[in-house]
Design a protein around this motif. Structure first.
Motif, PDB file in Angstrom:
ATOM      1  N   GLN A  64      -1.352   8.050  12.283  1.00 19.39           N
ATOM      2  CA  GLN A  64      -1.330   8.683  11.370  1.00 19.39           C
ATOM      3  C   GLN A  64      -0.477   9.347  11.833  1.00 19.39           C
ATOM      4  OE1 GLN A  64      -5.421   9.422  12.029  1.00 19.39           O
ATOM      5  NE2 GLN A  64      -6.138   7.455  10.805  1.00 19.39           N
ATOM      6  N   ALA A  65      -0.789  10.605  12.854  1.00 22.93           N
ATOM      7  CA  ALA A  65       0.560  11.215  13.313  1.00 22.93           C
ATOM      8  C   ALA A  65       1.979  10.696  13.044  1.00 22.93           C
ATOM      9  CB  ALA A  65       0.759  11.456  15.041  1.00 22.93           C
ATOM     10  N   VAL A  66       2.464   9.865  13.254  1.00 22.02           N
ATOM     11  CA  VAL A  66       3.401   9.656  12.044  1.00 22.02           C
ATOM     12  C   VAL A  66       3.325   9.234  10.564  1.00 22.02           C
ATOM     13  CG1 VAL A  66       4.848   9.555  14.518  1.00 22.02           C
ATOM     14  CG2 VAL A  66       3.649   7.528  13.647  1.00 22.02           C
ATOM     15  N   ASP A  67       2.165   9.626  10.303  1.00 23.67           N
ATOM     16  CA  ASP A  67       2.568   8.920   8.533  1.00 23.67           C
ATOM     17  C   ASP A  67       2.187   7.831   8.335  1.00 23.67           C
ATOM     18  OD1 ASP A  67       2.320  11.837   8.655  1.00 23.67           O
ATOM     19  OD2 ASP A  67       4.993  11.598   8.662  1.00 23.67           O
ATOM     20  N   ALA A  68       1.605   6.911   8.525  1.00 24.76           N
ATOM     21  CA  ALA A  68       1.264   5.652   9.097  1.00 24.76           C
ATOM     22  C   ALA A  68       0.606   5.764   6.928  1.00 24.76           C
ATOM     23  CB  ALA A  68       0.668   4.782   9.250  1.00 24.76           C
ATOM     24  N   ASP A  69       1.145   4.802   6.580  1.00 22.61           N
ATOM     25  CA  ASP A  69       0.647   5.015   4.903  1.00 22.61           C
ATOM     26  C   ASP A  69      -0.822   4.494   5.154  1.00 22.61           C
ATOM     27  OD1 ASP A  69       3.119   5.304   3.219  1.00 22.61           O
ATOM     28  OD2 ASP A  69       3.250   3.698   3.216  1.00 22.61           O
ATOM     29  N   PHE A  70      -1.407   3.343   6.118  1.00 16.95           N
ATOM     30  CA  PHE A  70      -2.944   3.607   6.105  1.00 16.95           C
ATOM     31  C   PHE A  70      -2.387   3.372   7.554  1.00 16.95           C
ATOM     32  CE2 PHE A  70      -1.783   2.075   1.578  1.00 16.95           C
ATOM     33  CZ  PHE A  70      -3.166   2.543   1.047  1.00 16.95           C
ATOM     34  N   ALA A  71      -4.209   3.234   8.092  1.00 15.55           N
ATOM     35  CA  ALA A  71      -4.227   2.447   9.798  1.00 15.55           C
ATOM     36  C   ALA A  71      -5.496   1.497   9.706  1.00 15.55           C
ATOM     37  CB  ALA A  71      -3.730   4.220  10.929  1.00 15.55           C
ATOM     38  N   LEU A  72      -5.342   0.830   9.737  1.00 16.42           N
ATOM     39  CA  LEU A  72      -6.847  -0.413  10.425  1.00 16.42           C
ATOM     40  C   LEU A  72      -6.369  -0.863  11.627  1.00 16.42           C
ATOM     41  CD1 LEU A  72      -5.731  -2.391   6.778  1.00 16.42           C
ATOM     42  CD2 LEU A  72      -6.679   0.194   6.705  1.00 16.42           C
ATOM     43  N   LEU A  73      -7.734  -0.439  11.438  1.00 24.23           N
ATOM     44  CA  LEU A  73      -8.870  -1.293  12.740  1.00 24.23           C
ATOM     45  C   LEU A  73      -8.677  -2.804  12.436  1.00 24.23           C
ATOM     46  CD1 LEU A  73      -9.866   0.189  15.183  1.00 24.23           C
ATOM     47  CD2 LEU A  73     -12.054   0.013  14.203  1.00 24.23           C
ATOM     48  N   LEU A  74      -8.093  -3.459  13.555  1.00 24.62           N
ATOM     49  CA  LEU A  74      -8.873  -4.714  13.366  1.00 24.62           C
ATOM     50  C   LEU A  74     -10.233  -4.817  13.311  1.00 24.62           C
ATOM     51  CD1 LEU A  74      -7.926  -7.584  13.168  1.00 24.62           C
ATOM     52  CD2 LEU A  74      -7.427  -7.653  16.208  1.00 24.62           C
ATOM     53  N   THR A  75     -10.605  -5.565  12.128  1.00 22.97           N
ATOM     54  CA  THR A  75     -12.070  -5.989  12.317  1.00 22.97           C
ATOM     55  C   THR A  75     -12.048  -7.172  11.221  1.00 22.97           C
ATOM     56  OG1 THR A  75     -12.074  -4.755   9.888  1.00 22.97           O
ATOM     57  CG2 THR A  75     -13.087  -3.128  12.291  1.00 22.97           C
ATOM     58  N   GLU A  76     -13.367  -7.472  11.505  1.00 18.51           N
ATOM     59  CA  GLU A  76     -13.727  -8.497  10.461  1.00 18.51           C
ATOM     60  C   GLU A  76     -13.080  -9.149   8.836  1.00 18.51           C
ATOM     61  OE1 GLU A  76     -17.292  -9.652  11.124  1.00 18.51           O
ATOM     62  OE2 GLU A  76     -17.643 -11.055  12.863  1.00 18.51           O
ATOM     63  N   ASP A  77     -12.747  -8.071   8.232  1.00 13.95           N
ATOM     64  CA  ASP A  77     -12.752  -7.448   6.845  1.00 13.95           C
ATOM     65  C   ASP A  77     -10.973  -7.149   6.567  1.00 13.95           C
ATOM     66  OD1 ASP A  77     -12.706  -4.930   7.986  1.00 13.95           O
ATOM     67  OD2 ASP A  77     -14.017  -5.162   6.087  1.00 13.95           O
ATOM     68  N   LEU A  78     -10.374  -7.703   7.897  1.00 17.07           N
ATOM     69  CA  LEU A  78      -9.227  -6.604   8.039  1.00 17.07           C
ATOM     70  C   LEU A  78      -8.495  -7.854   6.738  1.00 17.07           C
ATOM     71  CD1 LEU A  78      -7.051  -5.292   9.189  1.00 17.07           C
ATOM     72  CD2 LEU A  78      -6.197  -6.615  10.900  1.00 17.07           C
ATOM     73  N   ASN A  79      -8.013  -8.923   6.760  1.00 14.91           N
ATOM     74  CA  ASN A  79      -7.210  -9.240   5.664  1.00 14.91           C
ATOM     75  C   ASN A  79      -7.822  -9.150   4.295  1.00 14.91           C
ATOM     76  OD1 ASN A  79      -5.552 -11.583   5.400  1.00 14.91           O
ATOM     77  ND2 ASN A  79      -7.220 -13.309   4.721  1.00 14.91           N
ATOM     78  N   ASP A  80      -9.435  -8.827   4.065  1.00 15.64           N
ATOM     79  CA  ASP A  80      -9.882  -8.742   2.522  1.00 15.64           C
ATOM     80  C   ASP A  80      -8.864  -7.247   2.352  1.00 15.64           C
ATOM     81  OD1 ASP A  80     -10.649 -11.086   2.549  1.00 15.64           O
ATOM     82  OD2 ASP A  80     -12.808 -10.232   3.015  1.00 15.64           O
ATOM     83  N   ARG A  81      -8.793  -6.516   3.399  1.00 15.67           N
ATOM     84  CA  ARG A  81      -8.089  -4.715   3.107  1.00 15.67           C
ATOM     85  C   ARG A  81      -6.849  -5.239   2.870  1.00 15.67           C
ATOM     86  NH1 ARG A  81     -10.749  -1.495   7.887  1.00 15.67           N
ATOM     87  NH2 ARG A  81     -10.237   0.016   6.917  1.00 15.67           N
ATOM     88  N   VAL A  82      -6.450  -6.087   3.855  1.00 17.74           N
ATOM     89  CA  VAL A  82      -4.799  -5.813   4.191  1.00 17.74           C
ATOM     90  C   VAL A  82      -3.957  -6.628   2.208  1.00 17.74           C
ATOM     91  CG1 VAL A  82      -2.185  -6.608   4.466  1.00 17.74           C
ATOM     92  CG2 VAL A  82      -4.318  -5.664   5.631  1.00 17.74           C
ATOM     93  N   ASN A  83      -5.044  -7.798   2.683  1.00 18.74           N
ATOM     94  CA  ASN A  83      -4.908  -7.964   0.194  1.00 18.74           C
ATOM     95  C   ASN A  83      -4.705  -7.427  -0.243  1.00 18.74           C
ATOM     96  OD1 ASN A  83      -4.122 -10.725   1.599  1.00 18.74           O
ATOM     97  ND2 ASN A  83      -6.060 -11.488   1.507  1.00 18.74           N
ATOM     98  N   ASP A  84      -6.237  -6.644  -0.675  1.00 19.01           N
ATOM     99  CA  ASP A  84      -6.501  -5.353  -1.196  1.00 19.01           C
ATOM    100  C   ASP A  84      -5.121  -4.066  -1.648  1.00 19.01           C
ATOM    101  OD1 ASP A  84      -8.396  -6.836  -1.935  1.00 19.01           O
ATOM    102  OD2 ASP A  84     -10.382  -5.110  -0.991  1.00 19.01           O
ATOM    103  N   LEU A  85      -4.623  -3.372  -0.182  1.00 18.44           N
ATOM    104  CA  LEU A  85      -4.092  -2.918  -0.322  1.00 18.44           C
ATOM    105  C   LEU A  85      -2.250  -3.210  -0.681  1.00 18.44           C
ATOM    106  CD1 LEU A  85      -5.199  -1.152   2.879  1.00 18.44           C
ATOM    107  CD2 LEU A  85      -5.058   0.392   0.300  1.00 18.44           C
ATOM    108  N   THR A  86      -1.452  -4.224  -0.670  1.00 22.40           N
ATOM    109  CA  THR A  86      -0.885  -4.784  -0.590  1.00 22.40           C
ATOM    110  C   THR A  86      -1.091  -6.040  -1.810  1.00 22.40           C
ATOM    111  OG1 THR A  86      -1.122  -7.306   1.292  1.00 22.40           O
ATOM    112  CG2 THR A  86      -0.329  -5.238   1.601  1.00 22.40           C
ATOM    113  N   ASN A  87      -1.611  -5.897  -2.600  1.00 20.77           N
ATOM    114  CA  ASN A  87      -2.038  -6.915  -3.694  1.00 20.77           C
ATOM    115  C   ASN A  87      -1.760  -8.331  -3.348  1.00 20.77           C
ATOM    116  OD1 ASN A  87      -2.444  -7.124  -6.492  1.00 20.77           O
ATOM    117  ND2 ASN A  87      -0.458  -6.919  -7.069  1.00 20.77           N
ATOM    118  N   GLY A  88      -2.403  -8.577  -2.647  1.00 21.62           N
ATOM    119  CA  GLY A  88      -2.223 -10.304  -1.862  1.00 21.62           C
ATOM    120  C   GLY A  88      -1.407 -10.644  -0.662  1.00 21.62           C
ATOM    121  N   GLY A  89      -1.293  -9.439   0.362  1.00 25.09           N
ATOM    122  CA  GLY A  89      -0.529 -10.023   1.018  1.00 25.09           C
ATOM    123  C   GLY A  89       0.769  -8.876   1.345  1.00 25.09           C
TER     124      GLY A  89
END
Length: 332
Positions: free
Chosen positions: A176-201
């Motif tokens: 976050q300090a170097v301006d990541a657009d999103f910083a995501l913790l590795l969780t069980e729903d990570l794949n779904d969250r990435v798919n949502d943010l990237t429109n399909g992966g």
């Protein structure tokens, strides 16, 4: 002439020893080291003799150094006494270096910034090989030092959004300090969250953890026809990949991006020499297009190197940019 240097006497054992400097040739330069930067992932792995690392000890680590010229050989043309330089230096108080292995440090840069140029170049060659286009989504797995540099370079290359993923909330604060657009913790729903943010992966996934278990995750997060860049040096074998479902059917391109896979002399598209990438790294730092100051977390005297490596081996996730300061150590 004698100086001090770090030696790994055996796996997990760090010492600082006196050593005799080699005699200079006519084309060499004697440099007084100011700072060296520990490369956390690589050096920890080599020190602990993890898989895919050399087994021979003692070892003399380090490859990121900044200092000032003390003496020049009679045939040296590009440098003079007093010049500040960077080079792939060991963790040592002094060095004798070939002229063509040195780069000048711009006056606008502090030593603490310039010393990062080698690691920036290592991250840079991986990002180049990803061939990122404007608007392509990028996931960087791992918010260690190389991952945080790759994240910034992916943004500079036009990646959007650029997403940092890590197991640690502490590390994600650096992203976050170097301006990541999103910083995501590795969780069980990570794949779904990435798919949502990237429109399909993600169009591009850069694996920067060095953990072999992260490779299947990289394949999963990449979209169909995406690219996966293996930037981190994996420490072990990846055994749980179904190449038919994870790679073949998705049409993924998997790119090995070890720093050694470079041209030695002439840069070309996506494949620049180490010297050209390091020169660019210094220019980007001067232009404030890259930021490394937020990544400096610890500084030790050079002779306190064992404490620095104890911190690294302890697994303290707040330790990202660790500097060794050699300015007080003199030749005798």
């Amino acid at each position: 002439m004698r100086g001090y240097r770090v030696v790994w006497a055996e796996p997990g054992v760090v010492k600082v020893e006196e050593w005799e400097l080699p005699k200079m040739s006519e084309k060499q330069v004697l440099v007084k080291t100011h700072l060296t930067l520990i490369s956390p992932g690589t050096e920890k792995a080599w020190l602990l003799h993890l898989p895919n690392t050399p087994s021979t000890f003692p070892q003399y680590p380090g490859y990121c150094a900044v200092g000032r010229v003390l003496k020049v050989g009679s045939q040296v043309q590009r440098f003079k006494i007093g010049d500040r330089v960077v080079w792939a230096g060991k963790h040592a108080s002094h060095a004798v270096v070939n002229e063509d292995a040195l780069l000048s440090v711009p006056s606008e840069l502090a030593d603490e910034e310039a010393v990062f140029c080698r690691l920036i170049a290592i991250a840079m060659q991986g990002v180049r090989k990803a061939q990122i286009e404007l608007g392509e989504s990028v996931v960087v797995l791992g918010a260690g030092l190389i991952g945080l540099l790759a994240l910034q370079l992916a943004k500079l290359s036009g990646g959007f959004p650029v997403i940092s993923v890590d197991l640690s909330e502490v590390r994600l604060k650096f992203a976050q300090a170097v301006d990541a657009d999103f910083a995501l913790l590795l969780t069980e729903d990570l794949n779904d969250r990435v798919n949502d943010l990237t429109n399909g992966g993600a169009h591009v996934v850069i694996e920067a953890t060095g953990n072999p278990e992260a490779i299947p995750l990289a394949f999963k997060l990449a979209r169909r026809m995406g690219r996966v860049v293996l930037l981190g040096s994996t420490r072990g074998e990846t055994k749980s990949v179904n190449f038919y479902t994870d790679v073949h059917r998705k049409g993924l391109v998997v790119i090995g991006a070890h720093d050694s896979v470079r041209p030695q002399f002439d840069s070309s598209r996506w494949f620049w020499t180490a010297k050209d990438d390091q020169t660019l790294a210094l220019k980007l730092l001067v232009a404030r297009r890259l930021r490394v100051s937020p990544l400096i977390t610890h500084k030790f005297k050079g002779t306190e190197a064992p404490k620095a490596y104890e911190l690294l081996m302890s697994g303290d996730l707040s330790a990202v940019g660790i500097l060794l300061d050699w300015r007080g150590e003199q030749v005798c």
